[in-house]
Scaffold this motif. Structure first.
Motif, mmCIF file in Angstrom:
data_model
loop_
_atom_site.group_PDB
_atom_site.id
_atom_site.type_symbol
_atom_site.label_atom_id
_atom_site.label_comp_id
_atom_site.label_asym_id
_atom_site.label_seq_id
_atom_site.Cartn_x
_atom_site.Cartn_y
_atom_site.Cartn_z
ATOM 1 N N ILE A 181 25.946 9.238 62.498
ATOM 2 C CA ILE A 181 26.020 7.993 63.272
ATOM 3 C C ILE A 181 24.761 7.772 64.107
ATOM 4 O O ILE A 181 24.368 6.641 64.364
ATOM 5 N N THR A 182 24.111 8.858 64.524
ATOM 6 C CA THR A 182 22.911 8.734 65.367
ATOM 7 C C THR A 182 21.617 8.839 64.581
ATOM 8 O O THR A 182 20.538 8.667 65.155
ATOM 9 N N ALA A 183 21.709 9.108 63.287
ATOM 10 C CA ALA A 183 20.494 9.244 62.468
ATOM 11 C C ALA A 183 19.746 7.924 62.375
ATOM 12 O O ALA A 183 20.348 6.852 62.347
ATOM 13 N N SER A 184 18.441 8.012 62.338
ATOM 14 C CA SER A 184 17.626 6.803 62.242
ATOM 15 C C SER A 184 17.479 6.330 60.800
ATOM 16 O O SER A 184 17.112 5.189 60.556
ATOM 17 N N ASP A 185 17.792 7.203 59.850
ATOM 18 C CA ASP A 185 17.688 6.788 58.449
ATOM 19 C C ASP A 185 19.044 6.266 57.956
ATOM 20 O O ASP A 185 20.027 6.303 58.677
ATOM 21 N N ASP A 186 19.071 5.766 56.748
ATOM 22 C CA ASP A 186 20.312 5.233 56.176
ATOM 23 C C ASP A 186 20.924 6.186 55.159
ATOM 24 O O ASP A 186 21.613 5.768 54.237
ATOM 25 N N ARG A 187 20.671 7.461 55.334
ATOM 26 C CA ARG A 187 21.203 8.464 54.419
ATOM 27 C C ARG A 187 22.726 8.425 54.433
ATOM 28 O O ARG A 187 23.344 8.296 55.495
ATOM 29 N N PRO A 188 23.350 8.539 53.271
ATOM 30 C CA PRO A 188 24.815 8.568 53.229
ATOM 31 C C PRO A 188 25.375 9.765 54.007
ATOM 32 O O PRO A 188 24.682 10.752 54.242
ATOM 33 N N MET A 189 26.635 9.676 54.359
ATOM 34 C CA MET A 189 27.278 10.722 55.139
ATOM 35 C C MET A 189 27.560 11.980 54.330
ATOM 36 O O MET A 189 27.485 13.092 54.867
ATOM 37 N N ALA A 190 27.868 11.862 53.052
ATOM 38 C CA ALA A 190 28.249 13.024 52.237
ATOM 39 C C ALA A 190 27.203 14.140 52.250
ATOM 40 O O ALA A 190 27.567 15.307 52.435
ATOM 41 N N PRO A 191 25.912 13.848 52.079
ATOM 42 C CA PRO A 191 24.933 14.946 52.129
ATOM 43 C C PRO A 191 24.889 15.644 53.491
ATOM 44 O O PRO A 191 24.661 16.855 53.562
ATOM 45 N N VAL A 192 25.130 14.900 54.549
ATOM 46 C CA VAL A 192 25.154 15.497 55.886
ATOM 47 C C VAL A 192 26.311 16.496 55.967
ATOM 48 O O VAL A 192 26.142 17.634 56.430
ATOM 49 N N MET A 193 27.483 16.088 55.516
ATOM 50 C CA MET A 193 28.651 16.970 55.524
ATOM 51 C C MET A 193 28.400 18.201 54.652
ATOM 52 O O MET A 193 28.716 19.332 55.033
ATOM 53 N N ARG A 194 27.833 17.978 53.470
ATOM 54 C CA ARG A 194 27.568 19.073 52.543
ATOM 55 C C ARG A 194 26.605 20.085 53.156
ATOM 56 O O ARG A 194 26.819 21.303 53.062
ATOM 57 N N GLU A 195 25.539 19.609 53.788
ATOM 58 C CA GLU A 195 24.564 20.511 54.421
ATOM 59 C C GLU A 195 25.213 21.351 55.516
ATOM 60 O O GLU A 195 24.953 22.550 55.629
ATOM 61 N N LEU A 196 26.038 20.710 56.330
ATOM 62 C CA LEU A 196 26.712 21.449 57.403
ATOM 63 C C LEU A 196 27.661 22.498 56.835
ATOM 64 O O LEU A 196 27.703 23.637 57.317
ATOM 65 N N LEU A 197 28.417 22.122 55.833
ATOM 66 C CA LEU A 197 29.352 23.063 55.235
ATOM 67 C C LEU A 197 28.613 24.207 54.542
ATOM 68 O O LEU A 197 29.003 25.375 54.667
ATOM 69 N N ASP A 198 27.522 23.890 53.857
ATOM 70 C CA ASP A 198 26.716 24.947 53.229
ATOM 71 C C ASP A 198 26.120 25.879 54.288
ATOM 72 O O ASP A 198 26.076 27.095 54.102
ATOM 73 N N GLY A 199 25.666 25.314 55.402
ATOM 74 C CA GLY A 199 25.137 26.133 56.494
ATOM 75 C C GLY A 199 26.197 27.035 57.074
ATOM 76 O O GLY A 199 25.944 28.215 57.371
ATOM 77 N N LEU A 200 27.401 26.514 57.213
ATOM 78 C CA LEU A 200 28.508 27.313 57.716
ATOM 79 C C LEU A 200 28.853 28.443 56.749
ATOM 80 O O LEU A 200 29.070 29.591 57.168
ATOM 81 N N LYS A 201 28.866 28.137 55.465
ATOM 82 C CA LYS A 201 29.129 29.169 54.458
ATOM 83 C C LYS A 201 28.066 30.275 54.531
ATOM 84 O O LYS A 201 28.387 31.451 54.430
ATOM 85 N N ALA A 202 26.819 29.865 54.727
ATOM 86 C CA ALA A 202 25.728 30.853 54.819
ATOM 87 C C ALA A 202 25.907 31.746 56.038
ATOM 88 O O ALA A 202 25.715 32.958 55.958
ATOM 89 N N VAL A 203 26.300 31.160 57.164
ATOM 90 C CA VAL A 203 26.512 31.937 58.383
ATOM 91 C C VAL A 203 27.658 32.932 58.186
ATOM 92 O O VAL A 203 27.539 34.099 58.551
ATOM 93 N N THR A 204 28.741 32.483 57.584
ATOM 94 C CA THR A 204 29.884 33.385 57.399
ATOM 95 C C THR A 204 29.614 34.452 56.350
ATOM 96 O O THR A 204 30.260 35.497 56.352
ATOM 97 N N ALA A 205 28.626 34.201 55.477
ATOM 98 C CA ALA A 205 28.249 35.204 54.477
ATOM 99 C C ALA A 205 27.191 36.166 55.007
ATOM 100 O O ALA A 205 26.731 37.044 54.288
ATOM 101 N N GLY A 206 26.780 35.968 56.268
ATOM 102 C CA GLY A 206 25.818 36.871 56.876
ATOM 103 C C GLY A 206 24.420 36.324 56.979
ATOM 104 O O GLY A 206 23.524 37.019 57.438
ATOM 105 N N GLY A 207 24.220 35.085 56.595
ATOM 106 C CA GLY A 207 22.896 34.465 56.710
ATOM 107 C C GLY A 207 22.730 33.792 58.051
ATOM 108 O O GLY A 207 23.563 33.918 58.952
ATOM 109 N N ASP A 208 21.657 33.021 58.200
ATOM 110 C CA ASP A 208 21.415 32.343 59.483
ATOM 111 C C ASP A 208 21.843 30.880 59.449
ATOM 112 O O ASP A 208 21.773 30.192 60.464
ATOM 113 N N GLY A 209 22.252 30.348 58.310
ATOM 114 C CA GLY A 209 22.750 28.986 58.222
ATOM 115 C C GLY A 209 21.708 27.916 58.264
ATOM 116 O O GLY A 209 22.007 26.745 58.326
ATOM 117 N N ALA A 210 20.421 28.295 58.243
ATOM 118 C CA ALA A 210 19.354 27.291 58.335
ATOM 119 C C ALA A 210 19.147 26.559 57.044
ATOM 120 O O ALA A 210 19.444 26.902 55.985
#
Length: 190
Positions: free
Chosen positions: A161-190
């Protein structure tokens, strides 16, 4: 005024959002919302219980999320079923980005509306946990996955909602979920 007007709910929501943006939530009355929408107060109360509910009314998004998760193949991991559900929700929001931005600004300006938003998110979490339990996900995994889903949705929505670009919401959700998966698998989530 005619007996029946199409899209009364949508017109009331638009009118309320305009007035809340112009005058503030506290300073706006139901009568003013109905008048702006070209409807009566009685019609307003047929659709919404109070002037807060016009911003939160309906369970369409919750129902969509539950329906999508129920339709994901049984072999799908709970977190991946959640990802499919979040992607479906994102598609709905992409079509309504200007409305969502205005709505969020109104909510952010009013503690009473912020509280109502948290209640709505808690309801979403409970429905999501129920959908996961119906898929055979045991407790506490169903509730934990549901809470994670709501957190990803909340953070993703705020970023989108605060992004300056018009990127769809789905990639934002996917990136966050992938980052969370990485953190729970022992990575840094970056």
């Amino acid at each position: 005024m005619g007996r029946w007007e199409p899209n009364a709910r949508g017109r009331l929501a638009e009118a309320a959002l305009e007035l809340y943006s112009e005058r503030g939530f506290e300073q706006t009355t139901v009568a003013e919302i109905a008048k702006r929408a070209g409807l009566t107060e009685r019609t307003y109360f047929r659709h919404y219980a109070d002037k807060r509910e016009v911003l939160f009314g309906g369970s369409e998004l919750q129902d969509l999320l539950v329906e999508v998760i129920a339709g994901v193949p049984e072999s799908t991991a709970p977190i991946d079923a959640l990802a499919v559900g979040l992607e479906a929700l994102a598609g709905v929001f992409d079509e309504r980005r200007p409305f969502a931005r205005k709505r969020q600004a109104v909510i952010a300006a009013n503690p009473e509306l912020q509280e109502r938003e948290l209640i709505k998110l808690a309801s979403l979490s409970a429905a999501l946990a129920g959908a996961l339990r119906l898929r055979g996900v045991p407790e506490p995994a169903a509730s934990l996955t549901a809470e994670v889903g709501v957190a990803v949705f909340k953070v993703g929505f705020e970023r989108w909602i605060t992004a300056s670009d018009d990127r769809p919401m789905a990639p934002v959700m996917r990136e966050l979920l992938d980052g969370l998966k990485a953190v729970t698998a022992g990575g840094d989530g970056a």
